[in-house]
Design a protein around this motif. Structure first.
Motif, PDB file in Angstrom:
ATOM      1  N   MET A   1       0.841  -1.175   0.000  1.00 26.42           N
ATOM      2  CA  MET A   1       0.000   0.000   0.000  1.00 26.42           C
ATOM      3  C   MET A   1       0.886   1.236   0.000  1.00 26.42           C
ATOM      4  N   LEU A   2       0.354   2.287  -0.594  1.00 32.39           N
ATOM      5  CA  LEU A   2       1.051   3.563  -0.688  1.00 32.39           C
ATOM      6  C   LEU A   2       0.124   4.687  -0.268  1.00 32.39           C
ATOM      7  N   ILE A   3       0.711   5.804   0.106  1.00 30.34           N
ATOM      8  CA  ILE A   3      -0.083   7.011   0.252  1.00 30.34           C
ATOM      9  C   ILE A   3       0.056   7.792  -1.042  1.00 30.34           C
ATOM     10  N   GLY A   4      -0.929   8.603  -1.358  1.00 29.34           N
ATOM     11  CA  GLY A   4      -0.882   9.359  -2.599  1.00 29.34           C
ATOM     12  C   GLY A   4      -1.803  10.561  -2.559  1.00 29.34           C
ATOM     13  N   ARG A   5      -1.756  11.320  -3.639  1.00 35.84           N
ATOM     14  CA  ARG A   5      -2.617  12.500  -3.803  1.00 35.84           C
ATOM     15  C   ARG A   5      -3.273  12.393  -5.171  1.00 35.84           C
ATOM     16  N   VAL A   6      -4.583  12.560  -5.203  1.00 34.89           N
ATOM     17  CA  VAL A   6      -5.317  12.509  -6.472  1.00 34.89           C
ATOM     18  C   VAL A   6      -5.011  13.797  -7.235  1.00 34.89           C
ATOM     19  N   ILE A   7      -4.520  13.644  -8.476  1.00 36.38           N
ATOM     20  CA  ILE A   7      -4.166  14.813  -9.280  1.00 36.38           C
ATOM     21  C   ILE A   7      -5.047  14.961 -10.517  1.00 36.38           C
ATOM     22  N   GLY A   8      -5.943  14.012 -10.741  1.00 34.94           N
ATOM     23  CA  GLY A   8      -6.827  14.130 -11.901  1.00 34.94           C
ATOM     24  C   GLY A   8      -7.734  12.927 -12.035  1.00 34.94           C
ATOM     25  N   GLN A   9      -8.594  13.008 -13.026  1.00 38.82           N
ATOM     26  CA  GLN A   9      -9.530  11.928 -13.322  1.00 38.82           C
ATOM     27  C   GLN A   9      -9.384  11.566 -14.783  1.00 38.82           C
ATOM     28  N   LEU A  10      -9.352  10.287 -15.079  1.00 36.03           N
ATOM     29  CA  LEU A  10      -9.216   9.806 -16.445  1.00 36.03           C
ATOM     30  C   LEU A  10     -10.593   9.708 -17.093  1.00 36.03           C
ATOM     31  N   VAL A  11     -10.697  10.185 -18.304  1.00 35.39           N
ATOM     32  CA  VAL A  11     -11.924  10.043 -19.072  1.00 35.39           C
ATOM     33  C   VAL A  11     -11.665   9.001 -20.149  1.00 35.39           C
ATOM     34  N   LEU A  32       6.676   9.639   2.719  1.00 38.64           N
ATOM     35  CA  LEU A  32       6.097   9.997   4.015  1.00 38.64           C
ATOM     36  C   LEU A  32       6.204  11.485   4.313  1.00 38.64           C
ATOM     37  N   ASP A  33       7.211  12.166   3.728  1.00 36.33           N
ATOM     38  CA  ASP A  33       7.354  13.606   3.961  1.00 36.33           C
ATOM     39  C   ASP A  33       6.483  14.443   3.021  1.00 36.33           C
ATOM     40  N   GLY A  34       5.693  13.798   2.166  1.00 34.68           N
ATOM     41  CA  GLY A  34       4.783  14.499   1.261  1.00 34.68           C
ATOM     42  C   GLY A  34       5.356  14.804  -0.104  1.00 34.68           C
TER      43      GLY A  34
END
Length: 83
Positions: A1-11, A32-34
């Protein structure tokens, strides 16, 4: 498992039938530091995440497809929680 940030949505104009009704998100894995960790990945959304959300990303195929409620689907990664 990973942490992440949503940067977009695929169409997608065409996707696997088992993915119907689910969003495919573009996710930037994070250290972990962002800071960014490698390249962005595509993941099926199981929690209704949006752009800018920090999320938990499952990278195991069986766990991802189970978390998305699609146990027989070809899913490698899924967004399964918020941080």
């Amino acid at each position: 498992m990973l942490i992440g940030r949503v940067i977009g949505q695929l169409v997608a104009t065409h996707k696997h039938p088992s993915h119907e009704g689910r969003k495919v998100l573009i996710v930037q894995p994070l250290n972990l530091d962002g800071s960014d960790r490698g390249d962005a990945v595509l993941a099926l959304d199981a929690v209704d995440a949006g752009v800018g959300d920090r999320i938990l990303l499952s990278t195991d195929g069986w766990a991802s497809s189970s978390a998305a409620g699609r146990p027989q689907s070809p899913i490698d990664m899924a967004v399964i929680g918020f941080i």
